[in-house]
Enzyme design. Structure first.
Site, PDB file in Angstrom:
ATOM      1  N   ARG A 304      15.556  92.199  67.140  1.00  0.00           N
ATOM      2  CA  ARG A 304      14.629  93.182  66.574  1.00  0.00           C
ATOM      3  C   ARG A 304      13.233  93.045  67.191  1.00  0.00           C
ATOM      4  O   ARG A 304      12.513  94.034  67.328  1.00  0.00           O
ATOM      5  CB  ARG A 304      14.583  93.099  65.042  1.00  0.00           C
ATOM      6  CG  ARG A 304      13.936  94.321  64.421  1.00  0.00           C
ATOM      7  CD  ARG A 304      13.981  94.293  62.911  1.00  0.00           C
ATOM      8  NE  ARG A 304      15.133  94.963  62.341  1.00  0.00           N
ATOM      9  CZ  ARG A 304      15.253  96.275  62.155  1.00  0.00           C
ATOM     10  NH1 ARG A 304      14.270  97.082  62.510  1.00  0.00           N
ATOM     11  NH2 ARG A 304      16.335  96.782  61.631  1.00  0.00           N
ATOM     12  N   GLU A 705      10.066  97.274  54.502  1.00  0.00           N
ATOM     13  CA  GLU A 705       9.404  96.413  55.484  1.00  0.00           C
ATOM     14  C   GLU A 705       8.245  97.062  56.249  1.00  0.00           C
ATOM     15  O   GLU A 705       7.250  96.383  56.539  1.00  0.00           O
ATOM     16  CB  GLU A 705      10.429  95.911  56.516  1.00  0.00           C
ATOM     17  CG  GLU A 705      11.443  94.968  55.928  1.00  0.00           C
ATOM     18  CD  GLU A 705      12.622  94.787  56.877  1.00  0.00           C
ATOM     19  OE1 GLU A 705      13.405  95.733  57.026  1.00  0.00           O
ATOM     20  OE2 GLU A 705      12.735  93.724  57.482  1.00  0.00           O
TER      21      GLU A 705
HETATM   22  N1  MTE Z   1       9.765  93.751  47.592  1.00  0.00           N
HETATM   23  C1  MTE Z   1       9.841  92.835  46.603  1.00  0.00           C
HETATM   24  N2  MTE Z   1       9.160  93.053  45.473  1.00  0.00           N
HETATM   25  N3  MTE Z   1      10.577  91.700  46.731  1.00  0.00           N
HETATM   26  C2  MTE Z   1      11.265  91.418  47.887  1.00  0.00           C
HETATM   27  O1  MTE Z   1      11.918  90.380  47.990  1.00  0.00           O
HETATM   28  N4  MTE Z   1      11.829  92.173  50.155  1.00  0.00           N
HETATM   29  C3  MTE Z   1      11.411  92.983  51.296  1.00  0.00           C
HETATM   30  C4  MTE Z   1      11.178  94.436  50.866  1.00  0.00           C
HETATM   31  N5  MTE Z   1      10.344  94.481  49.701  1.00  0.00           N
HETATM   32  C5  MTE Z   1      11.186  92.365  48.954  1.00  0.00           C
HETATM   33  C6  MTE Z   1      10.430  93.541  48.745  1.00  0.00           C
HETATM   34  C7  MTE Z   1      12.378  92.977  52.381  1.00  0.00           C
HETATM   35  S1  MTE Z   1      12.361  91.695  53.457  1.00  0.00           S
HETATM   36  C8  MTE Z   1      13.279  93.986  52.548  1.00  0.00           C
HETATM   37  S2  MTE Z   1      14.344  94.006  53.858  1.00  0.00           S
HETATM   38  C9  MTE Z   1      13.366  95.100  51.616  1.00  0.00           C
HETATM   39  O2  MTE Z   1      12.435  95.002  50.550  1.00  0.00           O
HETATM   40  C10 MTE Z   1      14.782  95.130  51.049  1.00  0.00           C
HETATM   41  O3  MTE Z   1      14.954  96.102  50.106  1.00  0.00           O
HETATM   42  P1  MTE Z   1      15.204  97.650  50.481  1.00  0.00           P
HETATM   43  O4  MTE Z   1      16.221  97.639  51.571  1.00  0.00           O
HETATM   44  O5  MTE Z   1      15.689  98.214  49.224  1.00  0.00           O
HETATM   45  O6  MTE Z   1      13.899  98.193  50.935  1.00  0.00           O
HETATM   46  N1  HPA Z   2      17.360  93.514  59.648  1.00  0.00           N
HETATM   47  C1  HPA Z   2      17.444  92.682  58.609  1.00  0.00           C
HETATM   48  N2  HPA Z   2      18.417  91.869  58.400  1.00  0.00           N
HETATM   49  C2  HPA Z   2      19.396  91.849  59.293  1.00  0.00           C
HETATM   50  C3  HPA Z   2      19.387  92.686  60.408  1.00  0.00           C
HETATM   51  C4  HPA Z   2      18.313  93.569  60.594  1.00  0.00           C
HETATM   52  O1  HPA Z   2      18.236  94.336  61.553  1.00  0.00           O
HETATM   53  N3  HPA Z   2      20.488  92.438  61.110  1.00  0.00           N
HETATM   54  C5  HPA Z   2      21.138  91.464  60.450  1.00  0.00           C
HETATM   55  N4  HPA Z   2      20.490  91.113  59.347  1.00  0.00           N
HETATM   56 MO1  MOS Z   3      14.424  91.847  54.881  1.00  0.00          MO
HETATM   57  S1  MOS Z   3      13.658  90.499  56.219  1.00  0.00           S
HETATM   58  O1  MOS Z   3      15.467  92.575  56.088  1.00  0.00           O
HETATM   59  O2  MOS Z   3      15.425  90.837  53.956  1.00  0.00           O
END
Ligand code: MTE
Ligand code: HPA
Ligand code: MOS
Length: 755
Positions: A304, A705
């Site tokens: 990534r 993210e």
């Molecule tokens: N928000 C909160 N409150 N707590 C979390 O652990 N994780 C982040 C983001 N926002 C997180 C968060 C990360 S690393 C990711 S990948 C996404 O939320 C995952 O959730 P989503 O795919 O529903 O956005």
């Molecule tokens: N993002 C987050 N988590 C992951 C990914 C990615 O692209 N690929 C494998 N695990």
């Molecule tokens: Mo988020 S780093 O893809 O859990």
């Protein structure tokens, strides 16, 4: 709508792992971690520990009935160290006792004799010694080598980003229960229930169908529980397997900080070339990723980084090479942004350095090079770009020219306080970069009283995904939200889940919910059609009223469901979703890995106290591409949280390992995280509503993210403020920009060496 957890959160009634009522006979586990970062185990003496009060049994790698292996991408990570140790804190033994205190007391009596081996903590040293996790990868477009001669400006340099502790409020942990005939129930604080199940099955040598992994919610994951929750869950499962007793392990904060991996630090080189019109025509970069002692997710994180090496810019000639370097630190792992932010920092550093060299503002270069629809990323995907729209909206809404005039006036009038501004445009690809992971399932039940229960593969970790799942079902059935309940994430109900990660959880699982609900609704419409002699296509439900041909049939949701049951219609459905069109060929490093990109632009303004080196973030003004937000308060929370998390990473959070690989910043007294005073005094978020047909749920765009990346702007705004005090300040592109670093920039005699 409000987050469905807000009521129970506020009252302290939400259930996390440590709130699960204890079952009689529960035993408590604590891991014994290696005191040395690298060496050969000569002797492990458990004798004294085994005799300690309350100790039931101490497990080692010899007790693993299946394979002693939990590596997700590369099989290079034992559950319990057998011959060698590779980092301080690496689990070597598991003490199981009648109480946590007794287990912790016994840990202190374990003696280990280790023949030391050389310790590497620096990724460049690891590369020099050939310690690579996987072979290096290179992304290419155009031809950089032949382009340098055409450049009017060429700048080279180095950029370094530090690691970051996840600091989820809930530490890692698990609670396992014996079920009949050898099955095991695992309650785990994990983003990846299937990852836990799959690896527990390998370690225990039993089929996955014997392992029920259940997750109600996490007190934060941020990537730290995508893969690294498995260790603790499987350790407990191993003890339950042997002892046939419930076993619980909730790590304490210092254990968690010491034993688990963090965001991968990177040390990178860059070379950037611009033509006389400030167009970036060549960019070459080499990333050294500090992977730690095992692969964990680092190869995917590395990938990534490459996907985001040009951030939101179109560069026709790029060569980006990435090395995943093995060091004797805990295996580093996923952390919000998943390598993207590390890559984006490097090109932003390159642009900043080029701007200073040429004598223009960085934002002049940034704006000139924004990627346009149809431009090609180095990995072959064509952009569907909102970059310019975000940038121009930010100019229109926030008037950065006026901000800059105000800043220059302030700086002219003040000697000891200086302000700086920076733009941070972002572009983040949505989808797991590993194409097969882009799939999800949902199980929807409609009960005879009209209430609805939904299971998905999504894990609620504070990001509000359960609320969004509920909204999808409520919209499709057009019923009141109180009728719907989102169940825990459970491997017996939903199989083969991808981790809740990559910001794609709501997209993937939401679509699966949509598909399942639509199928049930279709059957219900057929019933209505028959009963009222209309065509199914003329039927719809509006606010729990069944409608046909433009008017109410005086027939309600509950009646419909009861009739459906009597007519023996299927009121349950399992939905499966896999976004189409994704592909990637790693052999040629080309393809279409992302369903879409999320764009945005942030303008950051800071003030530096040039006497103390301290600073404040005055304002961050953001235009963010939400698509059509499904939930404005939740999405706003994601933007604010992501932003502040990255400001912490860029300015305060300093992970320190000594040369022995020992974590020195091992508690909150030595590891500073952002608090309310670090939060920008003003955060303004402008919702750019784009109504494109993309592959996300309800035309929203993923939000988890991308906003983290806005925090990069704080780092560059601080540099600009420092330059206002001392124009000849020479600072390396290294993070975090702690007050110490600021002072060195303000007053350092010569080129700043590593702090
Ligand atoms: N928000 C909160 N409150 N707590 C979390 O652990 N994780 C982040 C983001 N926002 C997180 C968060 C990360 S690393 C990711 S990948 C996404 O939320 C995952 O959730 P989503 O795919 O529903 O956005
Ligand atoms: N993002 C987050 N988590 C992951 C990914 C990615 O692209 N690929 C494998 N695990
Ligand atoms: Mo988020 S780093 O893809 O859990």
């Amino acid at each position: 709508m409000k987050n469905i957890d807000s009521y129970s959160h506020l009252r302290g009634e939400s259930i996390y792992l440590d709130d699960v009522p204890l079952v009689a006979g529960t035993l408590f586990a604590v891991a014994f971690g290696s005191p040395h970062a690298h060496g050969k185990i000569l002797n492990l003496d458990l004798g004294e520990a085994e005799k300690m009060p309350g100790v039931v049994r101490i497990f080692t790698s010899k007790d693993v009935p299946g394979e002693n292996q939990i590596g997700g991408i590369v099989p290079d990570e034992p559950l319990l160290a057998n011959h060698n140790v590779h980092f301080q804190g690496m689990p070597v033994a598991l003490v199981v006792a009648e109480s946590v205190e007794e287990a912790r007391n016994a840990i202190k009596k374990i003696k280990i004799d280790i023949d030391p081996l050389p310790i590497i903590t620096d990724p460049r040293e690891a590369r020099a010694k050939g310690e690579l996790i996987v072979p290096p990868r290179t992304f290419r477009i155009g031809d950089v080598d032949s382009t340098w001669s055409q450049c009017a400006h060429i700048v080279e340099g180095m950029a370094e980003t530090n690691g970051q502790e996840h600091l989820y409020i809930e530490t890692q942990g698990a609670y396992t229960f014996p079920l009949e005939n050898g099955s095991i129930r695992i309650i785990s604080s994990t983003q990846g229930p299937t990852a836990v199940q799959r690896h527990a099955a390998i370690v225990l040598g039993i089929p996955m169908h014997m392992l029920e992994v259940d997750v109600t919610r996490l007190g934060g994951g941020f990537g730290g529980k995508e893969d690294q929750a498995s260790m603790w869950a499987i350790l407990c499962a191993l003890a339950t397997y042997h002892l046939k007793k419930p076993v619980k392990y909730a790590l304490d904060r210092m254990e968690d900080m010491r034993m688990t991996g963090k965001r991968n630090p990177y040390s990178s080189d860059f070379k950037i070339g611009l033509d006389k019109d400030l167009k970036i025509i060549a960019f070459e970069t080499t990333y050294h990723q500090n992977a730690g002692a095992a692969a964990d997710l680092s190869p995917a994180v590395l990938e990534r980084t490459l996907f985001h090496s040009t951030n939101t810019y179109f560069v026709p000639n790029v060569k980006a090479t990435a090395y995943s370097c093995r060091t004797n630190l805990p295996p580093n792992t996923a952390f919000r942004g998943f390598g993207g932010p590390q890559g984006m920092f490097v090109i932003e550093a390159a642009i900043d350095k080029a701007a200073k060299h040429i004598g223009v503002q960085a934002w002049e270069i940034q704006k000139k090079n924004l990627i346009q629809t149809g431009d090609e990323f180095p990995f072959g995907q064509k952009a569907d770009s909102e970059a310019t729209e975000c940038w121009e909206t930010a100019e229109h809404v926030y008037q950065p020219d006026q901000i800059q005039i105000r800043i220059e006036k302030f700086n002219a009038e003040n000697i000891l306080f200086k302000k700086g501004m920076a733009f941070m445009p972002i572009c983040f690809g949505i989808s797991f970069t590993k194409t097969p992971m882009n799939q999800a399932r949902a199980l929807v039940h409609v009960y005879t009283d009209g209430s609805i229960g939904i299971s998905t593969g999504a894990v609620e970790m504070g990001q509000g995904v359960n609320t969004k799942m509920l909204q999808v079902a409520a919209k499709i059935f057009s019923v009141e939200t109180h009728r719907i309940k989102i169940y825990s994430t459970n491997t017996f109900r939903i199989a083969n889940t991808s981790p809740s990660a990559a910001s794609a959880t709501a997209d993937l699982n939401g679509k699966a919910v949509e598909i399942a609900c639509e199928a049930i609704l279709g059957r219900l419409k057929d019933l209505v059609a028959e009963k009222f002699s209309v065509s199914p296509s003329e039927v719809w439900i509006e606010n729990e009223q069944v409608m046909a041909k433009g008017k109410s049939l005086d027939y309600k949701w509950i009646q419909l469901i009861q009739d459906g049951y009597l007519k023996r219609i299927g009121l349950s459905e399992h939905g499966h979703y896999a976004p189409p069109g994704l592909h990637y060929d790693a052999k040629i490093e080309k393809g279409h890995p992302f369903a879409y990109h999320v764009f945005g632009t942030a303008i950051t303004e800071v003030t530096v106290d040039c006497l103390r080196g301290t600073y404040e973030v005055d304002a961050v003004k953001i235009v963010h591409d939400f698509g059509t937000s499904t939930n404005v308060p939740i999405d706003r929370g994601q933007i604010e949280g992501g932003l502040v998390q990255r400001i912490g990473w860029m300015t305060l959070e300093e992970i320190v390992y000594d040369e022995n690989g020992r974590l020195r910043s091992n508690a909150l007294s030595t590891y500073k995280v952002p608090d309310i005073y670090s939060v920008p005094k003003e955060i303004d978020i402008h919702f750019l509503e784009t109504k494109k047909e993309n592959m996300a749920i309800l035309k929203s765009k993923a939000v988890g993210e991308p906003p983290l990346m806005y925090g990069i702007g704080t780092y560059f705004a601080l540099r600009n403020a420092i330059a206002a005090y001392r124009p000849d300040a020479e600072m390396t592109y290294a993070t975090p920009m702690t007050p110490e670093r600021v002072l060195m920039g303000l007053y350092g005699k010569k080129k700043m060496v590593e702090a």
